[in-house]
Design a protein around this motif. Structure first.
Motif, PDB file in Angstrom:
ATOM      1  N   ARG A 237      -0.318  -7.794 -14.546  1.00  0.00           N
ATOM      2  CA  ARG A 237       0.765  -8.539 -15.194  1.00  0.00           C
ATOM      3  C   ARG A 237       0.356 -10.006 -15.270  1.00  0.00           C
ATOM      4  O   ARG A 237      -0.137 -10.577 -14.302  1.00  0.00           O
ATOM      5  N   TYR A 238       0.606 -10.610 -16.443  1.00  0.00           N
ATOM      6  CA  TYR A 238       0.158 -11.975 -16.696  1.00  0.00           C
ATOM      7  C   TYR A 238       1.172 -12.707 -17.573  1.00  0.00           C
ATOM      8  O   TYR A 238       2.078 -12.094 -18.160  1.00  0.00           O
ATOM      9  N   ASN A 239       1.021 -14.054 -17.658  1.00  0.00           N
ATOM     10  CA  ASN A 239       1.881 -14.827 -18.554  1.00  0.00           C
ATOM     11  C   ASN A 239       1.057 -15.396 -19.707  1.00  0.00           C
ATOM     12  O   ASN A 239      -0.103 -15.015 -19.894  1.00  0.00           O
ATOM     13  N   GLU A 240       1.649 -16.291 -20.478  1.00  0.00           N
ATOM     14  CA  GLU A 240       0.975 -16.778 -21.686  1.00  0.00           C
ATOM     15  C   GLU A 240      -0.274 -17.601 -21.375  1.00  0.00           C
ATOM     16  O   GLU A 240      -1.163 -17.747 -22.225  1.00  0.00           O
ATOM     17  N   ASP A 241      -0.379 -18.145 -20.158  1.00  0.00           N
ATOM     18  CA  ASP A 241      -1.557 -18.912 -19.746  1.00  0.00           C
ATOM     19  C   ASP A 241      -2.579 -18.039 -19.025  1.00  0.00           C
ATOM     20  O   ASP A 241      -3.499 -18.556 -18.383  1.00  0.00           O
ATOM     21  N   ILE A 242      -2.421 -16.724 -19.097  1.00  0.00           N
ATOM     22  CA  ILE A 242      -3.252 -15.750 -18.401  1.00  0.00           C
ATOM     23  C   ILE A 242      -3.179 -15.982 -16.899  1.00  0.00           C
ATOM     24  O   ILE A 242      -4.160 -15.771 -16.167  1.00  0.00           O
ATOM     25  N   LYS A 243      -2.061 -16.441 -16.453  1.00  0.00           N
ATOM     26  CA  LYS A 243      -1.830 -16.587 -15.008  1.00  0.00           C
ATOM     27  C   LYS A 243      -1.405 -15.222 -14.480  1.00  0.00           C
ATOM     28  O   LYS A 243      -0.425 -14.630 -14.954  1.00  0.00           O
ATOM     29  N   ILE A 244      -2.147 -14.712 -13.502  1.00  0.00           N
ATOM     30  CA  ILE A 244      -1.902 -13.359 -12.991  1.00  0.00           C
ATOM     31  C   ILE A 244      -0.800 -13.399 -11.927  1.00  0.00           C
ATOM     32  O   ILE A 244      -0.824 -14.219 -11.014  1.00  0.00           O
ATOM     33  N   THR A 245       0.174 -12.494 -12.071  1.00  0.00           N
ATOM     34  CA  THR A 245       1.241 -12.401 -11.058  1.00  0.00           C
ATOM     35  C   THR A 245       1.204 -11.083 -10.305  1.00  0.00           C
ATOM     36  O   THR A 245       1.858 -10.945  -9.273  1.00  0.00           O
ATOM     37  N   MET A 246       0.416 -10.090 -10.794  1.00  0.00           N
ATOM     38  CA  MET A 246       0.344  -8.803 -10.108  1.00  0.00           C
ATOM     39  C   MET A 246      -0.904  -8.041 -10.548  1.00  0.00           C
ATOM     40  O   MET A 246      -1.255  -8.048 -11.737  1.00  0.00           O
ATOM     41  N   ILE A 247      -1.562  -7.416  -9.598  1.00  0.00           N
ATOM     42  CA  ILE A 247      -2.640  -6.460  -9.897  1.00  0.00           C
ATOM     43  C   ILE A 247      -2.360  -5.214  -9.066  1.00  0.00           C
ATOM     44  O   ILE A 247      -2.163  -5.297  -7.849  1.00  0.00           O
ATOM     45  N   THR A 248      -2.354  -4.054  -9.724  1.00  0.00           N
ATOM     46  CA  THR A 248      -2.077  -2.783  -9.047  1.00  0.00           C
ATOM     47  C   THR A 248      -3.109  -1.751  -9.466  1.00  0.00           C
ATOM     48  O   THR A 248      -3.438  -1.635 -10.650  1.00  0.00           O
ATOM     49  N   ARG A 249      -3.603  -1.008  -8.487  1.00  0.00           N
ATOM     50  CA  ARG A 249      -4.512   0.091  -8.802  1.00  0.00           C
ATOM     51  C   ARG A 249      -3.925   1.384  -8.263  1.00  0.00           C
ATOM     52  O   ARG A 249      -3.568   1.493  -7.099  1.00  0.00           O
ATOM     53  N   GLY A 250      -3.827   2.384  -9.150  1.00  0.00           N
ATOM     54  CA  GLY A 250      -3.276   3.677  -8.760  1.00  0.00           C
ATOM     55  C   GLY A 250      -2.108   4.035  -9.640  1.00  0.00           C
ATOM     56  O   GLY A 250      -1.552   3.202 -10.363  1.00  0.00           O
ATOM     57  N   GLY A 251      -1.680   5.292  -9.604  1.00  0.00           N
ATOM     58  CA  GLY A 251      -0.538   5.744 -10.404  1.00  0.00           C
ATOM     59  C   GLY A 251       0.760   5.311  -9.789  1.00  0.00           C
ATOM     60  O   GLY A 251       0.955   5.409  -8.587  1.00  0.00           O
TER      61      GLY A 251
ATOM     62  N   MET B 240       0.855  -1.187   0.000  1.00  0.00           N
ATOM     63  CA  MET B 240       0.000   0.000   0.000  1.00  0.00           C
ATOM     64  C   MET B 240       0.889   1.235   0.000  1.00  0.00           C
ATOM     65  O   MET B 240       1.738   1.390   0.884  1.00  0.00           O
ATOM     66  N   ILE B 241       0.690   2.088  -1.002  1.00  0.00           N
ATOM     67  CA  ILE B 241       1.492   3.303  -1.131  1.00  0.00           C
ATOM     68  C   ILE B 241       0.563   4.503  -1.058  1.00  0.00           C
ATOM     69  O   ILE B 241      -0.398   4.612  -1.824  1.00  0.00           O
ATOM     70  N   VAL B 242       0.845   5.393  -0.128  1.00  0.00           N
ATOM     71  CA  VAL B 242       0.052   6.615   0.016  1.00  0.00           C
ATOM     72  C   VAL B 242       0.958   7.802  -0.283  1.00  0.00           C
ATOM     73  O   VAL B 242       1.991   8.000   0.371  1.00  0.00           O
ATOM     74  N   GLY B 243       0.576   8.582  -1.297  1.00  0.00           N
ATOM     75  CA  GLY B 243       1.322   9.775  -1.656  1.00  0.00           C
ATOM     76  C   GLY B 243       0.469  11.012  -1.493  1.00  0.00           C
ATOM     77  O   GLY B 243      -0.685  10.948  -1.054  1.00  0.00           O
ATOM     78  N   GLU B 244       1.016  12.148  -1.862  1.00  0.00           N
ATOM     79  CA  GLU B 244       0.292  13.411  -1.714  1.00  0.00           C
ATOM     80  C   GLU B 244      -0.938  13.455  -2.613  1.00  0.00           C
ATOM     81  O   GLU B 244      -1.974  13.993  -2.241  1.00  0.00           O
ATOM     82  N   GLU B 245      -0.808  12.887  -3.804  1.00  0.00           N
ATOM     83  CA  GLU B 245      -1.917  12.960  -4.754  1.00  0.00           C
ATOM     84  C   GLU B 245      -2.347  11.595  -5.276  1.00  0.00           C
ATOM     85  O   GLU B 245      -3.146  11.517  -6.210  1.00  0.00           O
ATOM     86  N   THR B 246      -1.859  10.522  -4.698  1.00  0.00           N
ATOM     87  CA  THR B 246      -2.183   9.207  -5.234  1.00  0.00           C
ATOM     88  C   THR B 246      -2.145   8.143  -4.161  1.00  0.00           C
ATOM     89  O   THR B 246      -1.453   8.293  -3.146  1.00  0.00           O
ATOM     90  N   LYS B 247      -2.894   7.090  -4.402  1.00  0.00           N
ATOM     91  CA  LYS B 247      -2.859   5.898  -3.565  1.00  0.00           C
ATOM     92  C   LYS B 247      -2.698   4.693  -4.476  1.00  0.00           C
ATOM     93  O   LYS B 247      -3.373   4.587  -5.502  1.00  0.00           O
ATOM     94  N   VAL B 248      -1.803   3.799  -4.104  1.00  0.00           N
ATOM     95  CA  VAL B 248      -1.526   2.616  -4.919  1.00  0.00           C
ATOM     96  C   VAL B 248      -1.686   1.380  -4.048  1.00  0.00           C
ATOM     97  O   VAL B 248      -1.142   1.318  -2.939  1.00  0.00           O
ATOM     98  N   TYR B 249      -2.417   0.406  -4.581  1.00  0.00           N
ATOM     99  CA  TYR B 249      -2.622  -0.855  -3.866  1.00  0.00           C
ATOM    100  C   TYR B 249      -2.200  -1.975  -4.809  1.00  0.00           C
ATOM    101  O   TYR B 249      -2.734  -2.112  -5.911  1.00  0.00           O
ATOM    102  N   SER B 250      -1.210  -2.767  -4.392  1.00  0.00           N
ATOM    103  CA  SER B 250      -0.676  -3.822  -5.255  1.00  0.00           C
ATOM    104  C   SER B 250      -0.768  -5.177  -4.579  1.00  0.00           C
ATOM    105  O   SER B 250      -0.515  -5.304  -3.374  1.00  0.00           O
ATOM    106  N   VAL B 251      -1.131  -6.187  -5.383  1.00  0.00           N
ATOM    107  CA  VAL B 251      -1.132  -7.579  -4.936  1.00  0.00           C
ATOM    108  C   VAL B 251      -0.161  -8.311  -5.846  1.00  0.00           C
ATOM    109  O   VAL B 251      -0.371  -8.388  -7.063  1.00  0.00           O
ATOM    110  N   ILE B 252       0.908  -8.826  -5.272  1.00  0.00           N
ATOM    111  CA  ILE B 252       2.012  -9.370  -6.073  1.00  0.00           C
ATOM    112  C   ILE B 252       2.286 -10.800  -5.633  1.00  0.00           C
ATOM    113  O   ILE B 252       2.343 -11.100  -4.437  1.00  0.00           O
ATOM    114  N   GLY B 253       2.467 -11.680  -6.619  1.00  0.00           N
ATOM    115  CA  GLY B 253       2.780 -13.077  -6.326  1.00  0.00           C
ATOM    116  C   GLY B 253       4.147 -13.439  -6.846  1.00  0.00           C
ATOM    117  O   GLY B 253       4.927 -12.588  -7.281  1.00  0.00           O
ATOM    118  N   GLU B 254       4.442 -14.718  -6.828  1.00  0.00           N
ATOM    119  CA  GLU B 254       5.746 -15.167  -7.291  1.00  0.00           C
ATOM    120  C   GLU B 254       5.895 -14.903  -8.784  1.00  0.00           C
ATOM    121  O   GLU B 254       4.925 -14.888  -9.532  1.00  0.00           O
TER     122      GLU B 254
END
Length: 425
Positions: free
Chosen positions: A410-424, A323-337
């Motif tokens: 972010r995904y691979n050729e099998d549409i396996k998700i490795t990351m989802i991020t919302r925010g700048g 979770m990243i909180v900035g002056e003008e933005t918030k970013v939420y990331s879910v990251i896997g291997e």
């Protein structure tokens, strides 16, 4: 003279000087100053240095003349005793927060601290250049490095000074204006023991760690300092990084000049609210389908330079919620291997793999990630425009133009998700 040298050397090691770092280099600096003093006119110390060690007196022509005549009549014994007093005076020290730091002579005559490699000529350096080199290393790097190279660069109108060795941990490069002697560029670095770090930094450590929730009892273990000044800048800027650890936790503080600009450290799990922890667990489950989660660690990094406060929660061995909180933005990331393939044998196979990822149909990609994004962020991708870049295969960017809301996947050729991020980012 050897007997006298030994005598003043013994005196310096006594009393208030007993704990001072009196080294052979210090001794040689004193002897060098004494030699210079003895060669000066009338055998006197010189007006500037003499005045710096005595209280101001009302001017009296008569007293001044008598004093002058007496100096001319001094014998060898008087000169020798004066030299002994001066030698001791050269090692008067100034204090910084109760800690001995610099000898007075280096404040009055900074070039006294100049250290040179054997057989090195410094004829190219004016007195102003020498002062700038010495004071820059002293005030910004915190240590005098031995000068190993002086070079004239006539095309650029500069004088180049190099200190230390490029392959070593302590190294400095200084470029001076050949006409004015002013600094033009500076690049310096050094590593030091925590005990060498100036007290003005160390005294800030407990409160800085507490400010982000990290234990203030972490122990300093390493210090790195970098100093730089680019063409057009007015003065060198130093960055000092202090690393701290204990049995299970880690911390780091970065100062720009004397101001802390970044503080990082581990937190205890009980410092994370139940709602934040629950949201992070739900996000990992939604994206990766992992139902058995164990919180492995929590860390926080507050960076004033980029204006961001970052909290990381790590689960199991390879899941991270950030979770990243900035002056003008918030970013939420879910990251896997990282599921990127590494079994390629040549570059053609790599390019073919990248093309395969890039060619994944938009409809399939939306269908695959839509449910995850709905569950994690409660957002429907309908209305979001998809962007993909050829030179960054495997990254899909969904953007809602009306609100500038951005979701990256972010995904691979099998549409396996490795990351989802919302925010700048």
């Amino acid at each position: 003279m050897r007997q006298k040298d030994e005598q003043w050397e013994k005196e310096i090691r006594k009393g208030p000087f007993a704990s001072s770092p009196f080294t052979e280099d210090h001794k040689q600096n004193v002897l060098q100053q004494l030699e210079w003093m003895k060669k000066s006119e009338e055998g006197s110390l010189g007006d500037g240095l003499e005045q710096s060690y005595r209280s101001p007196r009302p001017f009296s022509p008569q007293v001044g003349n008598v004093s002058h005549k007496r100096r001319l009549r001094r014998g060898p014994l008087a000169v020798g005793m004066s030299a002994l007093v001066i030698a001791a005076g050269l090692f008067l020290w100034i204090w910084d927060e109760g800690k001995l730091v610099k000898p007075v002579i280096e404040q009055v005559y900074p070039t006294a601290a100049l250290q040179l490699s054997d057989h090195l000529s410094i004829d190219l350096l004016t007195d102003k250049m020498k002062r700038n080199v010495v004071t820059t290393m002293r005030d910004d790097l915190g240590k005098q490095l031995k000068i190993t190279k002086v070079e004239d660069l006539p095309v650029s109108g500069r004088i180049y000074v190099e200190a230390g060795n490029e392959s070593e941990k302590e190294y400095a490069q200084i470029w001076l204006d050949a006409a004015t002697g002013n600094l033009r560029e500076v690049q310096m670095r050094r590593e030091m023991q925590p005990s060498e770090l100036e007290h003005r930094y160390l005294r800030q450590v407990p409160s800085l760690l507490q400010s982000i929730g990290t234990a203030p009892t972490l122990k300093p273990v390493a210090v790195q300092r970098y100093v730089s000044m680019k063409q057009g800048e007015s003065e060198p800027i130093s960055h000092t990084t202090l690393t701290l650890v204990n049995e299970s936790n880690y911390g780091e503080i970065v100062w720009q000049q004397d101001q802390a600009v970044s503080i990082s450290g581990d937190l205890s799990p009980d410092q994370v609210s139940h709602s934040v922890l629950a949201d992070a667990e739900d996000a990992v489950k939604a994206v990766f389908g992992e139902t058995s989660l164990k919180l492995r660690g929590v860390s926080r990094s507050k960076d004033d330079e980029i204006g961001r406060d970052i909290i990381n929660l790590s689960f199991n061995d390879h899941y991270l919620v950030q979770m990243i909180v900035g002056e003008e933005t918030k970013v939420y990331s879910v990251i896997g291997e990282n599921l990127y393939r590494n079994d390629f044998t040549n570059w053609d196979e790599v390019e073919a793999y990248h093309q395969e990822i890039y060619d994944v149909k938009e409809s399939i990609l939306r269908e695959q990630v839509g449910a995850m994004i709905k569950q994690v962020f409660n957002v429907d991708l309908q209305g979001y425009t998809l962007h993909r870049e050829v030179d960054n295969p495997g990254l899909a960017i969904f953007e809602l133009e009306s609100t500038k809301d951005v979701i990256q996947v972010r995904y691979n050729e099998d549409i396996k998700i490795t990351m989802i991020t919302r925010g700048g980012l």
